[in-house]
Each structure stands twice: as structure tokens, then as C-alpha cells.
Scaffold this active site. Structure first.
Site, PDB file in Angstrom:
ATOM      1  N   LEU A 239      44.356  39.372  42.723  1.00  0.00           N
ATOM      2  CA  LEU A 239      44.648  38.245  43.608  1.00  0.00           C
ATOM      3  C   LEU A 239      43.889  37.029  43.099  1.00  0.00           C
ATOM      4  O   LEU A 239      42.704  37.143  42.789  1.00  0.00           O
ATOM      5  CB  LEU A 239      44.235  38.557  45.052  1.00  0.00           C
ATOM      6  CG  LEU A 239      45.124  39.569  45.775  1.00  0.00           C
ATOM      7  CD1 LEU A 239      44.520  39.957  47.125  1.00  0.00           C
ATOM      8  CD2 LEU A 239      46.534  39.007  45.985  1.00  0.00           C
TER       9      LEU A 239
ATOM     10  N   HIS B  63      40.278  30.586  39.464  1.00  0.00           N
ATOM     11  CA  HIS B  63      41.340  31.478  38.973  1.00  0.00           C
ATOM     12  C   HIS B  63      42.753  30.950  39.262  1.00  0.00           C
ATOM     13  O   HIS B  63      43.556  31.594  39.910  1.00  0.00           O
ATOM     14  CB  HIS B  63      41.162  32.906  39.491  1.00  0.00           C
ATOM     15  CG  HIS B  63      40.866  33.050  40.958  1.00  0.00           C
ATOM     16  ND1 HIS B  63      41.593  32.436  41.941  1.00  0.00           N
ATOM     17  CD2 HIS B  63      39.905  33.770  41.591  1.00  0.00           C
ATOM     18  CE1 HIS B  63      41.096  32.764  43.124  1.00  0.00           C
ATOM     19  NE2 HIS B  63      40.069  33.565  42.931  1.00  0.00           N
TER      20      HIS B  63
ATOM     21  N   ASN C 241      31.046  37.930  47.525  1.00  0.00           N
ATOM     22  CA  ASN C 241      31.824  38.732  48.496  1.00  0.00           C
ATOM     23  C   ASN C 241      31.434  40.211  48.465  1.00  0.00           C
ATOM     24  O   ASN C 241      32.252  41.092  48.227  1.00  0.00           O
ATOM     25  CB  ASN C 241      33.331  38.550  48.286  1.00  0.00           C
ATOM     26  CG  ASN C 241      33.807  38.972  46.917  1.00  0.00           C
ATOM     27  OD1 ASN C 241      33.070  38.884  45.935  1.00  0.00           O
ATOM     28  ND2 ASN C 241      35.047  39.430  46.833  1.00  0.00           N
TER      29      ASN C 241
ATOM     30  N   ALA D 157      42.811  45.010  44.789  1.00  0.00           N
ATOM     31  CA  ALA D 157      43.152  43.914  43.881  1.00  0.00           C
ATOM     32  C   ALA D 157      41.966  43.584  42.991  1.00  0.00           C
ATOM     33  O   ALA D 157      40.850  43.427  43.478  1.00  0.00           O
ATOM     34  CB  ALA D 157      43.555  42.689  44.683  1.00  0.00           C
TER      35      ALA D 157
ATOM     36  N   ASP E  39      36.942  36.283  36.527  1.00  0.00           N
ATOM     37  CA  ASP E  39      37.244  36.964  37.797  1.00  0.00           C
ATOM     38  C   ASP E  39      37.260  38.474  37.576  1.00  0.00           C
ATOM     39  O   ASP E  39      37.981  39.204  38.250  1.00  0.00           O
ATOM     40  CB  ASP E  39      38.570  36.480  38.396  1.00  0.00           C
ATOM     41  CG  ASP E  39      38.766  36.917  39.848  1.00  0.00           C
ATOM     42  OD1 ASP E  39      37.760  37.234  40.513  1.00  0.00           O
ATOM     43  OD2 ASP E  39      39.923  36.954  40.309  1.00  0.00           O
TER      44      ASP E  39
ATOM     45  N   LEU F  83      30.068  41.222  40.235  1.00  0.00           N
ATOM     46  CA  LEU F  83      29.191  42.269  39.693  1.00  0.00           C
ATOM     47  C   LEU F  83      29.002  43.441  40.652  1.00  0.00           C
ATOM     48  O   LEU F  83      28.379  44.439  40.285  1.00  0.00           O
ATOM     49  CB  LEU F  83      27.819  41.685  39.339  1.00  0.00           C
ATOM     50  CG  LEU F  83      27.729  40.910  38.025  1.00  0.00           C
ATOM     51  CD1 LEU F  83      26.326  40.363  37.829  1.00  0.00           C
ATOM     52  CD2 LEU F  83      28.127  41.782  36.830  1.00  0.00           C
ATOM     53  N   ARG F  84      29.505  43.314  41.890  1.00  0.00           N
ATOM     54  CA  ARG F  84      29.331  44.377  42.885  1.00  0.00           C
ATOM     55  C   ARG F  84      27.838  44.620  43.148  1.00  0.00           C
ATOM     56  O   ARG F  84      27.015  43.739  42.965  1.00  0.00           O
ATOM     57  CB  ARG F  84      30.068  45.664  42.466  1.00  0.00           C
ATOM     58  CG  ARG F  84      31.530  45.472  42.078  1.00  0.00           C
ATOM     59  CD  ARG F  84      32.347  44.847  43.172  1.00  0.00           C
ATOM     60  NE  ARG F  84      33.785  44.849  42.846  1.00  0.00           N
ATOM     61  CZ  ARG F  84      34.623  43.905  43.241  1.00  0.00           C
ATOM     62  NH1 ARG F  84      34.188  42.878  43.958  1.00  0.00           N
ATOM     63  NH2 ARG F  84      35.902  43.978  42.940  1.00  0.00           N
TER      64      ARG F  84
END
Length: 344
Positions: free
Chosen positions: A218, A173, A41, A263, A247, A16-17
Site C-alpha cells: 500500500l 511512496h 507505525n 501489505a 518503504d 524496521l519493526r
């Protein structure tokens, strides 16, 4: 007109940033999904319970008014993780830790350098019933990028499962026949998420007729034989071990259409419609609901969503781009058609 009503799905792997980007993309997922497992991340990564709770508050603030969407929070596993952190996370309602091998993907610089030094942490996860979510690629520069998932299975995944046999693991994933086989052959404590792009596309879609930066993700897209193996897995006899995880990973158009492009594919705005296309092509529409709405909830030990959504067999055109902070975001299948539409 053909319609398909299913229990509201969950996205068990979502990016979701943060900041303006979060505000731009969160409503798309909240419209379709009841819950999502939120990847940690960020920059800096979500490594503490306090980080996760603060991030959850920012997500909730970005949701449309009246939304019932629930973010399921995770922590980023680092070399500094301890069994005590696992206990704290469990007490705070954190559902999982995410493994990023250092350097494997976007914002993975803080990732784990030697997972085997963290066995006591993994043992505590197993004890507490916290899930271990794995980005399953080695980062050894000698290993070809198309082989990094398969290499991870032998080097890391199988030895870890042997050392901590009751750990609940999600192989995230997955992209290869080898990964599907590992999940199929493992115990019921091992499951996998599968993205729409890895069920719909192969590496020709990335490289034939020009480089397609919006198909770069990725783990990277693989051969057609691997795509077929994934479709067989999610529709086959042991399909209960696989579930929806988009993802969906937004990057600004300028960061994708770049000499060193990022990516990630943004699929959140039409996720369930893309999956419906996969299952329809496989003659397995009757298995979509379990994949999207039941298998993930069961594996995470949470109830299925109480409400439903309805898909209509009606074509829609995906926008060429949508607003994203100061820039724009190119969704999966941009400018193209999808044969299904959600009735909102």
C-alpha cells in the site's frame, strides 16, 4: 567489468519493526545505507519523544557491531498532537511527523481523522523546520483503492499546502502520474519518495497469472502508465524533488501468504541494486547518485554521507527467503536475478 561508485545512499522511508523482527532486518539496511528515516507505525505507535528515543535505542542495539548507520526518528501524528509536542520533538532531534489517515495502511488505526483540525500543529512544524511526511491516500470506502492517492491530492494535499504554504512536505511512496505532477508543480518545499516496486512493477505483476501476495503493498501497484510517469519523474528535469525511500516493510511469509494477507514488500537487502536496475533501464545511471544519496539529504537539511559504496555490473540471485524471528521473510525479487551487486 562495469562498476559504479556513489556516495553512500540514505533510505528516506523505512520500516524496521521491533523485537526479533527488528534484529532480523536492521543489518540489511545498515549494510547499504548511511541513514534511514524510520517509520513510527509500531504497535503501539511511536507518538511521544520518549517513545522515539526508546525505539532509537532498540534500533542501535540491533545493529551489527561497528556499524555507523544512523536512524532518523519520526513521530506518528495523531488527533491529540499539539504545537508543544512539535517543539519538544524538534529539541530532541526528531526529524519529522508522519501522517497516516486512519485505516490507510498497516497499524494506522491511531491515524488522523481530520487533518484540518491540526492546522496549528502543521504551522508549528513549518516554524520549527520539522518535516511533514504524508501517506497520501483517502480512506473513504466509496473511493476505489486504485484512485485513493489521486483523490487525496484534491481533497487534502492541495488545501493543506494552500493553508500552510511554507510547510516542508514529503509525499511518501508516490504511485501515480497525478502525484508526480503535484510534486513537479509545487514549490521547493514539496518533495517525494519513490519505492523500487513502484518503479519496477505494475498491477499486472500483482494480479496476472494468479494473485502474487508478495507484490501486495500500500499504496497498491498501479497501471503501467503510472509506473512510466514515476520513472520519468525521477530521471527528468526536476529529478531533485524525488529521492530514495524503499518503504521496505517486512511481514512474515505466513502473514503474506494468507487469506487476508498483509501489505508490504521487503526490499532492504537489495535496495540500491534494484534502483540501479531502474536507472540503467532508463538510460540514466548518471542520475542514480543524486536520487539515492543527495536529494533526500538536501531536502532534510543534513550533510551527504562522507563515504561511498560501489556497485558492480554482476548478476546476483536473491534468496527465496531469509530468517525472520520464528518464521521467514520473502524479499523482493525472491529467487530471481538482479543485474547489479554491491561490493561489500
Amino acid at each position: 567489468m562495469q562498476t559504479l561508485t556513489i556516495i553512500r545512499p540514505d533510505d528516506m522511508h523505512l520500516h524496521l519493526r521491533d523485537g526479533d523482527a527488528l534484529k532480523a532486518v536492521a543489518p540489511y539496511t545498515a549494510r547499504q545505507m548511511g541513514r534511514a528515516v524510520i517509520m513510527p507505525n509500531l504497535k503501539p505507535p511511536v507518538v511521544s519523544v520518549a517513545d522515539a528515543l526508546a525505539y532509537k535505542a532498540r534500533i542501535m542495539a540491533a545493529l551489527p557491531e561497528g556499524s555507523a548507520f544512523e536512524p532518523l526518528m519520526t513521530l506518528y501524528l495523531t488527533d491529540q498532537a499539539t504545537p508543544e509536542l512539535v517543539r519538544e520533538a524538534k529539541a530532541a532531534g526528531i526529524v519529522a511527523f508522519k501522517l497516516y489517515p486512519a485505516g490507510a495502511t498497516t497499524n494506522s488505526d491511531s491515524g488522523v481523522t481530520d487533518l484540518f483540525k491540526l492546522i496549528p500543529v502543521l504551522e508549528e512544524m513549518a516554524k520549527q523546520g520539522i518535516l511533514f511526511l504524508v501517506h497520501g491516500e483517502v480512506t473513504d470506502p466509496e473511493i476505489d483503492i486504485f484512485d485513493r492517492e489521486a483523490a487525496f491530492i484534491g481533497r487534502v494535499m492541495k488545501p493543506v499546502l494552500a493553508q500552510v504554504p511554507n510547510l516542508k512536505v514529503v509525499f511518501e511512496h508516490i504511485t501515480t502520474a497525478e502525484a508526480a505532477r503535484l510534486v513537479l508543480e509545487a514549490g521547493d518545499n514539496v518533495a517525494a519518495t519513490v519505492t523500487p516496486q513502484h518503479l519496477l512493477l505494475n498491477r499486472n505483476d500483482l494480479l496476472v497469472g494468479g494473485v502474487r501476495p508478495h507484490h501486495f503493498c500500500l499504496p497498491v501497484l498501479k497501471r503501467e502508465t503510472h509506473r512510466q510517469a514515476l520513472v520519468a519523474a525521477v530521471t527528468g528535469e526536476k529529478a531533485h524533488k524525488f529521492f530514495l525511500g524503499t518503504d521496505s516493510a517486512p511481514h512474515a511469509k505466513s502473514a503474506k501468504e494468507n487469506a487476508c494477507g498483509c501489505a508490504g514488500m521487503f526490499s532492504a537487502m537489495t535496495a540500491i541494486e534494484l534502483y540501479a536496475e531502474v536507472f540503467e533501464k532508463a538510460g540514466a545511471l548518471d542520475k542514480l547518485e543524486a536520487f539515492a544519496s543527495k536529494n533526500g539529504a538536501r531536502f532534510y537539511g543534513i550533510p551527504e554521507n562522507a563515504d561511498t559504496i560501489t556497485l558492480v555490473k554482476q548478476s546476483q540471485t536473491v534468496p527465496a527467503s531469509v530468517p525472520y524471528g520464528d518464521g521467514e521473510l520473502v524479499p523482493m525479487r525472491a529467487g530471481g536475478e538482479i543485474g547489479w551487486t554491491v561490493q561489500y
